[in-house]
Every structure is written in structure tokens, then in C-alpha cells.
Motif scaffolding. Structure first.
Motif, mmCIF file in Angstrom:
data_model
loop_
_atom_site.group_PDB
_atom_site.id
_atom_site.type_symbol
_atom_site.label_atom_id
_atom_site.label_comp_id
_atom_site.label_asym_id
_atom_site.label_seq_id
_atom_site.Cartn_x
_atom_site.Cartn_y
_atom_site.Cartn_z
ATOM 1 N N THR A 173 31.020 -69.786 -33.988
ATOM 2 C CA THR A 173 30.388 -70.937 -33.362
ATOM 3 C C THR A 173 31.025 -71.175 -32.004
ATOM 4 N N ALA A 174 30.196 -71.483 -31.028
ATOM 5 C CA ALA A 174 30.692 -71.817 -29.688
ATOM 6 C C ALA A 174 30.430 -73.290 -29.422
ATOM 7 N N TYR A 175 31.438 -73.962 -28.894
ATOM 8 C CA TYR A 175 31.299 -75.343 -28.457
ATOM 9 C C TYR A 175 31.239 -75.330 -26.936
ATOM 10 N N GLY A 178 34.166 -82.881 -17.255
ATOM 11 C CA GLY A 178 34.372 -84.313 -17.126
ATOM 12 C C GLY A 178 34.352 -85.047 -18.459
ATOM 13 N N MET A 179 34.529 -84.331 -19.548
ATOM 14 C CA MET A 179 34.542 -84.944 -20.878
ATOM 15 C C MET A 179 35.733 -85.901 -20.976
ATOM 16 N N LEU A 225 35.841 -72.595 -27.703
ATOM 17 C CA LEU A 225 35.587 -73.729 -26.830
ATOM 18 C C LEU A 225 35.397 -73.208 -25.412
ATOM 19 N N VAL A 226 34.257 -73.546 -24.806
ATOM 20 C CA VAL A 226 33.975 -73.096 -23.443
ATOM 21 C C VAL A 226 33.479 -74.271 -22.616
ATOM 22 N N MET A 227 33.804 -74.239 -21.345
ATOM 23 C CA MET A 227 33.288 -75.255 -20.435
ATOM 24 C C MET A 227 31.837 -74.910 -20.120
ATOM 25 N N MET A 228 30.995 -75.917 -20.135
ATOM 26 C CA MET A 228 29.579 -75.733 -19.877
ATOM 27 C C MET A 228 29.372 -75.376 -18.404
ATOM 28 N N GLU A 269 26.385 -78.108 -28.110
ATOM 29 C CA GLU A 269 26.650 -78.682 -26.794
ATOM 30 C C GLU A 269 27.221 -80.083 -26.948
ATOM 31 N N PHE A 270 28.252 -80.379 -26.164
ATOM 32 C CA PHE A 270 28.894 -81.686 -26.174
ATOM 33 C C PHE A 270 28.831 -82.269 -24.769
ATOM 34 N N PHE A 271 28.271 -83.488 -24.672
ATOM 35 C CA PHE A 271 28.086 -84.142 -23.387
ATOM 36 C C PHE A 271 28.960 -85.393 -23.293
ATOM 37 N N ALA A 272 29.405 -85.691 -22.080
ATOM 38 C CA ALA A 272 30.284 -86.833 -21.850
ATOM 39 C C ALA A 272 29.629 -88.158 -22.194
ATOM 40 N N ASP A 273 28.312 -88.263 -22.019
ATOM 41 C CA ASP A 273 27.619 -89.527 -22.240
ATOM 42 C C ASP A 273 27.043 -89.679 -23.658
ATOM 43 N N ARG A 274 27.379 -88.731 -24.551
ATOM 44 C CA ARG A 274 26.881 -88.796 -25.928
ATOM 45 C C ARG A 274 28.051 -88.854 -26.897
ATOM 46 N N GLU A 275 27.812 -89.452 -28.026
ATOM 47 C CA GLU A 275 28.864 -89.595 -29.036
ATOM 48 C C GLU A 275 29.117 -88.250 -29.717
ATOM 49 N N VAL A 276 30.386 -87.975 -30.023
ATOM 50 C CA VAL A 276 30.772 -86.749 -30.741
ATOM 51 C C VAL A 276 30.653 -87.025 -32.235
#
Length: 120
Positions: free
Chosen positions: A56-58, A63-64, A88-91, A112-119
Motif C-alpha cells: 500500500t502506498a500513502y 504541507g500536511m 509513504l510518499v509525498m504527493m 491519498e491524504f490531504f491537509a484539509d481532510r480528516e485522517v
């Protein structure tokens, strides 16, 4: 190997080669196995190692915030403890190309993990 169009192993006698380095005529033989070529051929045929870990890739947006990044790292650590392979990779800007690269490397799930969304 006919279907490959090349060899995946070879060998022979190397009597004169040792003499070049030592100055003495020494009988010798050797062989080689092209592990990289064998692995490449297996991968081209979609071979998967039985029981291999899920990959799995995150993809983490730049700016997280530190608190969200800590949650992502904790989640990755827990899954790694269960035997999963987490990268873990930077988008990057070109996410489509990045996802294609990760898929080619054997990642079956890309989150995908975004700064403006909840983890989660």
C-alpha cells in the motif's frame, strides 16, 4: 531461453584469467545466473510471491499539519506491525503519473491524504 531471446545463465573455463592476476597458470571454471533477468521475466508474467505482503502506498499532500501527519505515521506503523508493506510518499503535482509508477512497482492500494481532510 527461446522466448526471452537471451540467456539467463552461463559459464565456462577461466584458466587464463586467473593467471593474468597471479602470474601462475591455474585451472578454473565458473558460472553465473542472471537473477535480475529471471525476476524481470517473472514480473512480466504477473508472478506474485505466495503469501507476500500487501503493498500500500500513502500519498501525502505537501504541507500536511504535524498532528495529521502523526496519525498517518501511527496508522502506517500499526499496519507494518501486521506484516503489510506501507510506503509513504509525498504527493506530486502529476498524481496520475505518480499512481501509474506506484502501480508498476506493485502497489495494489494507493491512499491519498490531504491537509484539509480528516485522517481516518
Amino acid at each position: 531461453m527461446d522466448e526471452y531471446g537471451g540467456s539467463v545463465g552461463g559459464g565456462g573455463r577461466y584458466d587464463e584469467m586467473i593467471g593474468r592476476f597471479t602470474g601462475q597458470s591455474t585451472p578454473a571454471c565458473g558460472f553465473s545466473i542472471g537473477f535480475e533477468r529471471i525476476v524481470m521475466l517473472l514480473l512480466e508474467r504477473d508472478f506474485r510471491v505466495p503469501g507476500s505482503a500487501k503493498k500500500t502506498a500513502y500519498m501525502i499532500e505537501k504541507g500536511m499539519p504535524a498532528d495529521k501527519l502523526a496519525k498517518i505515521l501511527a496508522k502506517a506503523k500499526a499496519l507494518r506491525g501486521e506484516g503489510e508493506s506501507i510506503n509513504l510518499v509525498m504527493m506530486k503535482k502529476n498524481k496520475k503519473f505518480q499512481k501509474e509508477q506506484l502501480t508498476a512497482e506493485g502497489y495494489t492500494e494507493i491512499l491519498e491524504f490531504f491537509a484539509d481532510r480528516e485522517v481516518e
